[in-house]
Design a protein around this motif. Structure first.
Motif, short mmCIF file in Angstrom:
data_model
loop_
_atom_site.label_atom_id
_atom_site.label_comp_id
_atom_site.label_asym_id
_atom_site.label_seq_id
_atom_site.Cartn_x
_atom_site.Cartn_y
_atom_site.Cartn_z
N VAL A 59 0.85 -1.19 0.00
CA VAL A 59 0.00 0.00 0.00
C VAL A 59 0.89 1.24 0.00
O VAL A 59 1.91 1.28 0.66
CB VAL A 59 -0.97 0.01 1.21
CG1 VAL A 59 -1.93 -1.15 1.13
CG2 VAL A 59 -0.24 0.01 2.54
N ARG A 60 0.49 2.21 -0.80
CA ARG A 60 1.18 3.51 -0.79
C ARG A 60 0.23 4.48 -0.10
O ARG A 60 -0.92 4.64 -0.50
CB ARG A 60 1.51 3.98 -2.20
CG ARG A 60 2.38 5.24 -2.18
CD ARG A 60 2.90 5.64 -3.55
NE ARG A 60 3.74 4.65 -4.17
CZ ARG A 60 5.05 4.49 -3.95
NH1 ARG A 60 5.68 5.27 -3.09
NH2 ARG A 60 5.74 3.56 -4.60
N GLN A 61 0.73 5.10 0.97
CA GLN A 61 -0.10 6.04 1.72
C GLN A 61 0.74 7.17 2.30
O GLN A 61 1.94 7.04 2.46
CB GLN A 61 -0.87 5.31 2.82
CG GLN A 61 -0.03 4.64 3.87
CD GLN A 61 -0.88 3.87 4.86
OE1 GLN A 61 -1.99 4.29 5.21
NE2 GLN A 61 -0.39 2.76 5.34
N TRP A 62 0.06 8.25 2.60
CA TRP A 62 0.71 9.43 3.16
C TRP A 62 1.10 9.17 4.60
O TRP A 62 0.33 8.63 5.39
CB TRP A 62 -0.25 10.63 3.13
CG TRP A 62 0.37 11.86 3.70
CD1 TRP A 62 0.16 12.38 4.94
CD2 TRP A 62 1.31 12.73 3.05
NE1 TRP A 62 0.91 13.52 5.11
CE2 TRP A 62 1.63 13.75 3.97
CE3 TRP A 62 1.90 12.73 1.80
CZ2 TRP A 62 2.52 14.77 3.67
CZ3 TRP A 62 2.78 13.74 1.50
CH2 TRP A 62 3.08 14.74 2.42
N PHE A 69 4.62 10.27 0.84
CA PHE A 69 4.01 8.96 0.69
C PHE A 69 5.05 7.88 0.95
O PHE A 69 6.24 8.07 0.68
CB PHE A 69 3.44 8.79 -0.73
CG PHE A 69 2.17 9.56 -0.95
CD1 PHE A 69 0.94 9.01 -0.61
CD2 PHE A 69 2.21 10.83 -1.48
CE1 PHE A 69 -0.23 9.72 -0.80
CE2 PHE A 69 1.04 11.55 -1.68
CZ PHE A 69 -0.18 11.00 -1.34
N GLU A 96 -7.38 -2.27 4.23
CA GLU A 96 -6.46 -1.50 3.39
C GLU A 96 -6.34 -2.02 1.96
O GLU A 96 -6.08 -1.23 1.06
CB GLU A 96 -5.08 -1.44 4.06
CG GLU A 96 -5.10 -0.64 5.33
CD GLU A 96 -3.72 -0.38 5.91
OE1 GLU A 96 -2.70 -0.74 5.27
OE2 GLU A 96 -3.65 0.20 7.01
N LEU A 136 -11.55 1.80 3.99
CA LEU A 136 -10.56 2.73 4.54
C LEU A 136 -11.13 3.60 5.64
O LEU A 136 -12.31 3.95 5.63
CB LEU A 136 -9.99 3.61 3.43
CG LEU A 136 -9.30 2.89 2.27
CD1 LEU A 136 -8.88 3.89 1.20
CD2 LEU A 136 -8.10 2.09 2.76
N GLU A 140 -7.73 8.01 5.63
CA GLU A 140 -6.79 7.23 4.81
C GLU A 140 -7.06 7.43 3.32
O GLU A 140 -8.20 7.53 2.88
CB GLU A 140 -6.90 5.73 5.11
CG GLU A 140 -6.31 5.32 6.42
CD GLU A 140 -6.42 3.83 6.66
OE1 GLU A 140 -5.41 3.24 7.08
OE2 GLU A 140 -7.50 3.25 6.46
N GLU A 141 -5.99 7.48 2.58
CA GLU A 141 -6.02 7.51 1.11
C GLU A 141 -4.92 6.53 0.70
O GLU A 141 -3.73 6.80 0.88
CB GLU A 141 -5.72 8.92 0.62
CG GLU A 141 -5.97 9.14 -0.85
CD GLU A 141 -7.44 9.19 -1.21
OE1 GLU A 141 -7.77 8.76 -2.32
OE2 GLU A 141 -8.26 9.67 -0.38
N ILE A 142 -5.32 5.38 0.18
CA ILE A 142 -4.37 4.30 -0.08
C ILE A 142 -4.47 3.84 -1.53
O ILE A 142 -5.56 3.66 -2.06
CB ILE A 142 -4.62 3.10 0.86
CG1 ILE A 142 -4.24 3.50 2.29
CG2 ILE A 142 -3.87 1.86 0.42
CD1 ILE A 142 -4.50 2.43 3.33
N GLU A 143 -3.31 3.65 -2.14
CA GLU A 143 -3.21 3.09 -3.48
C GLU A 143 -2.48 1.75 -3.40
O GLU A 143 -1.45 1.65 -2.72
CB GLU A 143 -2.42 4.06 -4.36
CG GLU A 143 -2.52 3.79 -5.84
CD GLU A 143 -1.87 4.92 -6.63
OE1 GLU A 143 -0.73 4.74 -7.07
OE2 GLU A 143 -2.52 5.97 -6.77
#
Length: 180
Positions: A59-62, A69, A96, A136, A140-143
């Protein structure tokens, strides 16, 4: 032979949502009294999700602490001190990534900040993934990103992945399950 230090008192200075900041009064083996900082944490779990083709979901997240990130394995804090970490790992996996697993195995425990924090992260491997839906948290903001394990090992070695739980999980999984 090293002699033991003795904690004689722990004072909670600040109670946060995730961690509590404490001051510990310690007696050294030479009899000197000192004060050390300590971060109290309820514990966490993380999971390395492995697809049927052997690729790994990250997962890529801030991350506010580093102001950028980060690429990580799914992870999160326990919902209370008594939540089993395997349940926490399964919950975080689905929240996630939007995948569920009926095959979650313990990989290792890590202590990411051993000098000043009691946080322990139990890391698991999840296989036999079944697609569900991400759920989420509001903040959360997840890619999702998917990689072969060999590429992830290279990313760790090049310091492109420097999150301790993620690097430890990738390297341990590689040497335990993939390295010949």
């Amino acid at each position: 032979m090293l002699k033991e230090f003795q904690r004689i008192n722990r004072r909670k200075v600040y109670q946060g949502a995730i961690i509590d900041f404490c001051k510990d009064d310690i007696i050294t083996p030479k009899g000197k009294q000192v004060e050390w900082d300590y971060l109290e944490h309820k514990g966490a779990a993380a999971v390395l999700p492995v697809l049927d083709d052997g690729k790994i979901i990250l997962v890529r997240q801030w991350r506010n602490a580093i102001d950028r990130f980060a690429l990580e394995i799914p992870a999160g804090g326990k919902d209370g001190i008594d939540e089993p970490t395997k349940e926490c790992a399964a919950r975080e996996l689905e929240e996630e990534t939007g995948y569920r697993s009926d095959n979650i195995e313990f990989l290792q425990s890590i202590v990411p900040a051993i000098a000043y924090s009691g946080e322990v992260i139990d890391v698991y491997v999840a296989k036999n993934l079944k697609k569900t839906e991400q759920s989420l948290d509001p903040d959360e903001e997840i890619e999702l990103e998917i990689y072969p394990i060999e590429e992830l090992v290279e990313m760790v070695l090049k310091n492109e992945i420097n999150d301790s739980k993620t690097a430890a999980a990738i390297m341990t999984y590689y040497y335990k399950y993939c390295h010949k």
